[in-house]
Design a protein around this motif. Structure first.
Motif, PDB file in Angstrom:
ATOM      1  N   MET A   1       0.847  -1.188   0.000  1.00  0.00           N
ATOM      2  CA  MET A   1       0.000   0.000   0.000  1.00  0.00           C
ATOM      3  C   MET A   1       0.885   1.241   0.000  1.00  0.00           C
ATOM      4  O   MET A   1       2.017   1.210   0.495  1.00  0.00           O
ATOM      5  N   ILE A   2       0.364   2.323  -0.552  1.00  0.00           N
ATOM      6  CA  ILE A   2       1.134   3.563  -0.692  1.00  0.00           C
ATOM      7  C   ILE A   2       0.364   4.716  -0.066  1.00  0.00           C
ATOM      8  O   ILE A   2      -0.859   4.813  -0.208  1.00  0.00           O
ATOM      9  N   THR A   3       1.091   5.614   0.610  1.00  0.00           N
ATOM     10  CA  THR A   3       0.453   6.785   1.222  1.00  0.00           C
ATOM     11  C   THR A   3       1.425   7.959   1.224  1.00  0.00           C
ATOM     12  O   THR A   3       2.486   7.915   0.610  1.00  0.00           O
ATOM     13  N   THR A   4       1.057   9.041   1.929  1.00  0.00           N
ATOM     14  CA  THR A   4       1.902  10.228   2.037  1.00  0.00           C
ATOM     15  C   THR A   4       2.313  10.427   3.497  1.00  0.00           C
ATOM     16  O   THR A   4       1.729   9.813   4.395  1.00  0.00           O
ATOM     17  N   PRO A   5       3.287  11.307   3.766  1.00  0.00           N
ATOM     18  CA  PRO A   5       3.729  11.505   5.160  1.00  0.00           C
ATOM     19  C   PRO A   5       2.872  12.475   5.958  1.00  0.00           C
ATOM     20  O   PRO A   5       3.103  12.660   7.149  1.00  0.00           O
ATOM     21  N   PHE A   6       1.869  13.127   5.303  1.00  0.00           N
ATOM     22  CA  PHE A   6       1.092  14.119   6.066  1.00  0.00           C
ATOM     23  C   PHE A   6      -0.385  13.776   6.172  1.00  0.00           C
ATOM     24  O   PHE A   6      -1.241  14.653   6.282  1.00  0.00           O
TER      25      PHE A   6
ATOM     26  N   HIS B   1      -3.869  12.404   7.923  1.00  0.00           N
ATOM     27  CA  HIS B   1      -4.519  12.477   9.238  1.00  0.00           C
ATOM     28  C   HIS B   1      -4.321  11.135   9.935  1.00  0.00           C
ATOM     29  O   HIS B   1      -4.158  10.097   9.291  1.00  0.00           O
ATOM     30  N   SER B   2      -4.346  11.145  11.263  1.00  0.00           N
ATOM     31  CA  SER B   2      -4.149   9.904  12.016  1.00  0.00           C
ATOM     32  C   SER B   2      -5.229   8.864  11.732  1.00  0.00           C
ATOM     33  O   SER B   2      -5.018   7.668  11.955  1.00  0.00           O
ATOM     34  N   ALA B   3      -6.390   9.284  11.212  1.00  0.00           N
ATOM     35  CA  ALA B   3      -7.441   8.335  10.833  1.00  0.00           C
ATOM     36  C   ALA B   3      -6.992   7.461   9.670  1.00  0.00           C
ATOM     37  O   ALA B   3      -7.571   6.396   9.417  1.00  0.00           O
ATOM     38  N   VAL B   4      -5.952   7.898   8.962  1.00  0.00           N
ATOM     39  CA  VAL B   4      -5.351   7.109   7.876  1.00  0.00           C
ATOM     40  C   VAL B   4      -4.029   6.498   8.330  1.00  0.00           C
ATOM     41  O   VAL B   4      -3.782   5.307   8.158  1.00  0.00           O
ATOM     42  N   SER B   5      -3.173   7.309   8.922  1.00  0.00           N
ATOM     43  CA  SER B   5      -1.838   6.805   9.300  1.00  0.00           C
ATOM     44  C   SER B   5      -1.902   5.715  10.370  1.00  0.00           C
ATOM     45  O   SER B   5      -1.112   4.763  10.334  1.00  0.00           O
ATOM     46  N   ALA B   6      -2.838   5.817  11.306  1.00  0.00           N
ATOM     47  CA  ALA B   6      -2.937   4.807  12.372  1.00  0.00           C
ATOM     48  C   ALA B   6      -3.391   3.442  11.846  1.00  0.00           C
ATOM     49  O   ALA B   6      -2.757   2.424  12.152  1.00  0.00           O
ATOM     50  N   PRO B   7      -4.478   3.350  11.045  1.00  0.00           N
ATOM     51  CA  PRO B   7      -4.825   2.032  10.503  1.00  0.00           C
ATOM     52  C   PRO B   7      -3.757   1.468   9.563  1.00  0.00           C
ATOM     53  O   PRO B   7      -3.551   0.251   9.515  1.00  0.00           O
ATOM     54  N   LEU B   8      -3.046   2.332   8.846  1.00  0.00           N
ATOM     55  CA  LEU B   8      -1.963   1.836   7.986  1.00  0.00           C
ATOM     56  C   LEU B   8      -0.818   1.271   8.830  1.00  0.00           C
ATOM     57  O   LEU B   8      -0.223   0.260   8.471  1.00  0.00           O
ATOM     58  N   ALA B   9      -0.527   1.924   9.959  1.00  0.00           N
ATOM     59  CA  ALA B   9       0.500   1.413  10.871  1.00  0.00           C
ATOM     60  C   ALA B   9       0.077   0.050  11.426  1.00  0.00           C
ATOM     61  O   ALA B   9       0.900  -0.871  11.560  1.00  0.00           O
ATOM     62  N   TRP B  10      -1.224  -0.088  11.715  1.00  0.00           N
ATOM     63  CA  TRP B  10      -1.741  -1.372  12.213  1.00  0.00           C
ATOM     64  C   TRP B  10      -1.624  -2.442  11.127  1.00  0.00           C
ATOM     65  O   TRP B  10      -1.220  -3.575  11.407  1.00  0.00           O
ATOM     66  N   LEU B  11      -1.957  -2.082   9.889  1.00  0.00           N
ATOM     67  CA  LEU B  11      -1.848  -3.032   8.781  1.00  0.00           C
ATOM     68  C   LEU B  11      -0.396  -3.460   8.567  1.00  0.00           C
ATOM     69  O   LEU B  11      -0.122  -4.620   8.240  1.00  0.00           O
ATOM     70  N   GLN B  12       0.517  -2.536   8.788  1.00  0.00           N
ATOM     71  CA  GLN B  12       1.949  -2.871   8.654  1.00  0.00           C
ATOM     72  C   GLN B  12       2.332  -3.934   9.684  1.00  0.00           C
ATOM     73  O   GLN B  12       3.090  -4.867   9.379  1.00  0.00           O
TER      74      GLN B  12
ATOM     75  N   GLN C   1       0.416  -6.169  10.680  1.00  0.00           N
ATOM     76  CA  GLN C   1      -0.210  -7.429  10.248  1.00  0.00           C
ATOM     77  C   GLN C   1       0.495  -8.029   9.024  1.00  0.00           C
ATOM     78  O   GLN C   1       0.062  -9.043   8.492  1.00  0.00           O
ATOM     79  N   GLY C   2       1.566  -7.384   8.572  1.00  0.00           N
ATOM     80  CA  GLY C   2       2.331  -7.948   7.459  1.00  0.00           C
ATOM     81  C   GLY C   2       2.205  -7.218   6.141  1.00  0.00           C
ATOM     82  O   GLY C   2       2.779  -7.644   5.130  1.00  0.00           O
ATOM     83  N   PHE C   3       1.473  -6.110   6.112  1.00  0.00           N
ATOM     84  CA  PHE C   3       1.374  -5.316   4.889  1.00  0.00           C
ATOM     85  C   PHE C   3       2.578  -4.388   4.784  1.00  0.00           C
ATOM     86  O   PHE C   3       3.129  -3.943   5.799  1.00  0.00           O
ATOM     87  N   GLU C   4       2.978  -4.095   3.554  1.00  0.00           N
ATOM     88  CA  GLU C   4       4.116  -3.201   3.312  1.00  0.00           C
ATOM     89  C   GLU C   4       3.582  -1.821   2.924  1.00  0.00           C
ATOM     90  O   GLU C   4       2.767  -1.702   2.015  1.00  0.00           O
ATOM     91  N   ILE C   5       4.034  -0.801   3.636  1.00  0.00           N
ATOM     92  CA  ILE C   5       3.553   0.566   3.392  1.00  0.00           C
ATOM     93  C   ILE C   5       4.702   1.423   2.848  1.00  0.00           C
ATOM     94  O   ILE C   5       5.743   1.545   3.483  1.00  0.00           O
ATOM     95  N   THR C   6       4.493   2.012   1.671  1.00  0.00           N
ATOM     96  CA  THR C   6       5.463   2.949   1.093  1.00  0.00           C
ATOM     97  C   THR C   6       4.936   4.362   1.263  1.00  0.00           C
ATOM     98  O   THR C   6       3.771   4.635   0.955  1.00  0.00           O
ATOM     99  N   VAL C   7       5.796   5.261   1.773  1.00  0.00           N
ATOM    100  CA  VAL C   7       5.409   6.650   2.001  1.00  0.00           C
ATOM    101  C   VAL C   7       6.105   7.545   0.967  1.00  0.00           C
ATOM    102  O   VAL C   7       7.323   7.574   0.882  1.00  0.00           O
ATOM    103  N   ILE C   8       5.306   8.252   0.173  1.00  0.00           N
ATOM    104  CA  ILE C   8       5.833   9.127  -0.874  1.00  0.00           C
ATOM    105  C   ILE C   8       6.083  10.516  -0.285  1.00  0.00           C
ATOM    106  O   ILE C   8       5.188  11.087   0.332  1.00  0.00           O
ATOM    107  N   PRO C   9       7.265  11.094  -0.447  1.00  0.00           N
ATOM    108  CA  PRO C   9       7.573  12.390   0.173  1.00  0.00           C
ATOM    109  C   PRO C   9       6.828  13.569  -0.460  1.00  0.00           C
ATOM    110  O   PRO C   9       6.335  13.484  -1.582  1.00  0.00           O
TER     111      PRO C   9
END
Length: 384
Positions: free
Chosen positions: A92-97, A99-110, A112-120
């Protein structure tokens, strides 16, 4: 005098919306799942709200799902799509800025074994689209970005992102957190390549505790709340009829005068920014005021901690924010401003001003006069 300049945190409910909410709590109070007349009356509110919202987005009524608000909508979009598509991939891909409503579930998914790429992003909050394109892989199942950053108003070119995502990997989903953009922009998911769109009611003069998630009918998303099978089995639980009715009314009202509202907010914001730039040791964060969202301005007042200035303004009846209302209790500093590469001192002196269509020039002028008096005094105090 009172000046409410914290509309990105929440907005005052439209009076017409409050009346509909009260009516559905006192008169038309039936359970929409009930088969009798009271139930049918309540169900009609839900159907009419879905229709009104769908019309603003040019999508089908059946693609609108009601939730408890923006946080649930974002969580459902991310976790629900991850669970439904994990056999296709776990990237999954996201950005560094975000809201925590997005960053927190993505951190949880990470976890669980998901790979998260953050685009600057750069110092003005512009997303690096070339790096985004390079990051999309065959096993990428979802890209998630904001439409408008909630802290400093940077605008993501969602239509360009949608095009990049679907051209590089047609199977990947594109999720957009539109909580600060809905009611400020014309958003057409089908045209923009958006598969999942999260919106919150209280940001558009609707009730708190209600929102919606647009899900493209072709997108695979797993339900997270199970039970009685409401909303086609996708989101169980008795429908929040007062909230849904109020949300539908607010959506309809805010889009009726969209262009006029946006022009008013942008004029006030640009006037405010121009006057602030005349003050010493004041710096605007994020995008150029001309390019950012029409209603958000983030400003650092060097030599004064944001919390000190916030409460000093509050004493004068001026309400602003030291960042996202949802994360203002955190002391680590703004993630959004940190993503821009700003210094700790600049982050710690940042204040967010946010407008709506009912904000007046008198409120802005009152705030400017207060700042002119407060800043020299607070800086002298800070140096002692």
């Amino acid at each position: 005098m009172e000046a409410y300049l914290d509309n990105s945190a929440t907005t005052r409910c439209y009076e017409e919306v409050a009346e509909i909410v009260a009516k559905t709590m006192i008169e038309d109070y039936g359970n929409p799942s009930a088969m009798h007349l009271k139930g049918v009356e309540a169900e009609n509110y839900v159907k009419e709200s879905a229709k009104a919202i769908a019309k603003t987005l040019k999508v089908q009524d059946k693609e609108i799902y009601f939730t408890s608000g923006g946080t649930e909508s974002d969580n459902w979009a991310l976790i629900g799509s991850a669970l439904a598509n994990h056999r296709q991939g776990k990237h999954m891909i996201t950005t560094p800025f975000e809201h925590s409503a997005v960053s927190a579930p993505l951190a949880w998914l990470q976890e669980q074994g998901f790979e998260i790429t953050v685009i600057p992003v750069d110092e003005q909050g512009n997303l690096d689209l070339k790096k985004l394109e390079e990051a999309i892989r065959e096993d990428t199942i979802l890209v998630s970005t904001m439409f408008v950053n909630n802290e400093m108003g940077a605008v993501v070119p969602v239509e360009e992102v949608g095009k990049i995502v679907h051209e590089k990997n047609p199977k990947a989903l594109y999720h957009v957190d539109a909580i600060q953009a809905y009611g400020k922009y014309k958003i057409y998911p089908k045209k923009m390549g958006i598969d999942l769109l999260a919106v919150s009611g209280h940001k558009i003069h609707g009730p708190k505790g209600v929102g919606f998630l647009y899900i493209n009918e072709k997108a695979k998303v797993q339900p997270l709340i199970l039970g009685g099978g409401q909303q086609k089995g996708m989101r169980s639980g008795t429908d929040n009829v007062p909230g849904i009715a109020g949300l539908g009314a607010a959506a309809k009202m805010i889009y009726e005068n969209l262009d006029k509202n946006v022009e008013h907010m942008r004029e006030l914001k640009l006037y405010f920014a121009k006057e602030l730039e005349k003050l010493e040791q004041v710096e605007i964060n994020g995008p150029d005021p001309e390019k950012g969202a029409p209603h958000i301005l983030n400003v650092s007042f060097w030599g004064v901690r944001s919390e000190v200035l916030l409460h000093s303004l509050e004493d004068l009846g001026i309400y602003v924010s030291a960042g996202s209302a949802c994360s203002s209790h955190k002391r680590a500093g703004s993630a959004s401003l940190g993503a821009l590469g700003l210094s700790q001192e600049r982050k710690e002196s940042a204040i967010r001003f946010s407008f709506c269509e009912t904000t007046t020039k008198e409120e802005v002028d009152y705030t400017l006069e207060a700042l002119k008096k407060l800043l020299p005094m607070l800086r002298r105090y800070a140096r002692k």
